[in-house]
Design a protein around this motif. Structure first.
Motif, mmCIF file in Angstrom:
data_model
loop_
_atom_site.group_PDB
_atom_site.id
_atom_site.type_symbol
_atom_site.label_atom_id
_atom_site.label_comp_id
_atom_site.label_asym_id
_atom_site.label_seq_id
_atom_site.Cartn_x
_atom_site.Cartn_y
_atom_site.Cartn_z
ATOM 1 N N UNK A 124 0.816 -1.205 0.000
ATOM 2 C CA UNK A 124 0.000 0.000 0.000
ATOM 3 C C UNK A 124 0.851 1.256 0.000
ATOM 4 N N UNK A 125 1.875 1.295 0.845
ATOM 5 C CA UNK A 125 2.729 2.489 0.933
ATOM 6 C C UNK A 125 3.475 2.750 -0.375
ATOM 7 N N UNK A 126 4.064 1.717 -0.959
ATOM 8 C CA UNK A 126 4.812 1.905 -2.211
ATOM 9 C C UNK A 126 3.884 2.267 -3.368
ATOM 10 N N UNK A 127 2.703 1.657 -3.380
ATOM 11 C CA UNK A 127 1.740 1.971 -4.445
ATOM 12 C C UNK A 127 1.264 3.416 -4.339
ATOM 13 N N UNK A 128 0.983 3.882 -3.129
ATOM 14 C CA UNK A 128 0.535 5.253 -2.941
ATOM 15 C C UNK A 128 1.617 6.246 -3.356
ATOM 16 N N UNK A 129 2.848 5.968 -2.944
ATOM 17 C CA UNK A 129 3.929 6.910 -3.250
ATOM 18 C C UNK A 129 4.194 6.983 -4.746
ATOM 19 N N UNK A 130 4.348 5.844 -5.411
ATOM 20 C CA UNK A 130 4.698 5.842 -6.833
ATOM 21 C C UNK A 130 3.520 6.283 -7.702
ATOM 22 N N UNK A 131 2.324 5.789 -7.394
ATOM 23 C CA UNK A 131 1.153 6.191 -8.175
ATOM 24 C C UNK A 131 0.840 7.659 -7.962
ATOM 25 N N UNK A 132 0.995 8.128 -6.710
ATOM 26 C CA UNK A 132 0.788 9.545 -6.451
ATOM 27 C C UNK A 132 1.799 10.415 -7.165
ATOM 28 N N UNK A 133 3.051 9.956 -7.241
ATOM 29 C CA UNK A 133 4.076 10.714 -7.961
ATOM 30 C C UNK A 133 3.745 10.805 -9.441
ATOM 31 N N UNK A 134 3.312 9.695 -10.023
ATOM 32 C CA UNK A 134 2.911 9.718 -11.428
ATOM 33 C C UNK A 134 1.696 10.611 -11.633
ATOM 34 N N UNK A 135 0.760 10.584 -10.686
ATOM 35 C CA UNK A 135 -0.432 11.435 -10.777
ATOM 36 C C UNK A 135 -0.050 12.909 -10.753
ATOM 37 N N UNK A 149 0.723 16.227 1.687
ATOM 38 C CA UNK A 149 -0.076 16.749 2.810
ATOM 39 C C UNK A 149 -1.416 17.347 2.384
ATOM 40 N N UNK A 150 -1.412 18.096 1.275
ATOM 41 C CA UNK A 150 -2.651 18.748 0.852
ATOM 42 C C UNK A 150 -3.645 17.735 0.288
ATOM 43 N N UNK A 151 -3.149 16.735 -0.427
ATOM 44 C CA UNK A 151 -4.016 15.731 -1.050
ATOM 45 C C UNK A 151 -4.192 14.489 -0.179
#
Length: 298
Positions: free
Chosen positions: A89-100, A193-195
């Motif tokens: 979950x943590x790695x998916x959130x970080x990488x997917x969020x970065x791509x987003x 933090x904002x999202x």
């Protein structure tokens, strides 16, 4: 005037009663299956075969839970499941969020192309065999890494998060760039933090997906070293069902009096469902707010 006001008041009360009644019925429809499974899991197996168990066990028996918790592999599987959920979950959130965030940058000329490219992957894939060959050539089989590396980027999560990030004020990012902040620093110190609402909402999807996954465990970790809780419980259930089909089951019945595949299946469902249900209430407000706000812009 008074008669019209009374009619309006009565109509409003009737509407409130109807809404409350419908919501209570829907709540009952959602909750009842879990109550029924809980009652079955604590009921004697031979007695459960007669049927008629709804809210409470008719003949209390702990045989199903006794068989589940007697083996230390249950704790091992639980540990791998929890570790997979946390890391995945943590790695998916970080990488997917970065791509987003990258495809949400208005000055990035290739953001539309990247959106389309990842959008296509939601509907077309290489299939099981090419994916297995890829995992094998990357030496990810029979390892813990196969649980989280293939899921670093999720196209559906990317679209949700990108929609939310696109609604954020551009002045936040422009001011940070003027101060000399890099894009990675902007993502870490401002975007996350904002999202946070949409990150928390997506984390529920990702965590539930990792928690319920079992097919990839069987496919890629065939040596059994990294078996998760779901795979252990599935194999245990299949063993009991196979044992029930043979004639000589005296040892099983002597050791676990009152056990049956029906009660074991109910106990298995409860054991797998309860942990993820305990996490959901803490993220419920983010789940609703994040998804609705992130989907406004589309």
């Amino acid at each position: 005037m008074e008669t019209g006001s009374m009619r309006t008041s009565l109509a409003s009360r009737a509407a409130d009663v109807a809404i409350i009644t419908v919501l209570l019925l829907l709540g009952f429809v959602v909750v009842y299956p879990f109550i029924n499974l809980l009652a079955l899991s604590f009921n004697d197996g031979s007695d459960a075969a007669r049927g008629g168990i709804y809210f409470f066990p008719r003949k209390v028996s702990y045989a199903a839970y006794g068989m589940l918790f007697e083996n230390k592999k249950l704790l091992d599987g639980l540990g791998w499941s929890v570790l997979r959920v946390v890391v995945g979950t943590c790695t998916c959130l970080f990488m997917t969020g970065l791509l987003s965030y990258i495809i949400s940058i208005r000055t990035f000329s290739g953001r539309k192309f990247m959106r389309i490219l990842f959008f296509i992957t939601m509907y077309f894939s290489g299939g099981i065999i090419p994916t297995y060959l890829l995992m094998n050539n990357l030496h990810l089989t029979n390892s813990f890494q196969v649980y989280w590396i293939p899921g670093l980027i999720n196209a559906y999560f990317m679209l949700l998060m990108a929609s939310y990030i696109s609604d954020l004020p551009e002045a936040l990012f422009e001011s940070a760039r003027m101060d000399g902040a890099s894009e990675l620093r902007i993502y870490w110190r401002i975007v996350i933090p904002v999202a946070m609402p949409v990150f928390a909402a997506v984390s529920i999807y990702a965590a539930v997906g990792h928690w319920n996954s079992w097919f990839d465990v069987i496919l890629y970790n065939f040596n059994g070293k990294f078996d998760t809780l779901q795979v252990y419980l599935r194999r245990l259930l299949l063993e009991v069902e196979a044992t029930q089909q043979i004639r000589d089951q005296q040892l099983l019945m002597h050791k676990f009096q009152g056990l049956s595949p029906m009660t074991l299946r109910a106990a298995t469902t409860i054991v797998v469902t309860v942990p993820i249900l305990c996490v959901y209430p803490f993220l419920q407000k983010y789940f609703i707010g994040g998804i609705t706000l992130g989907s406004v812009k589309g």
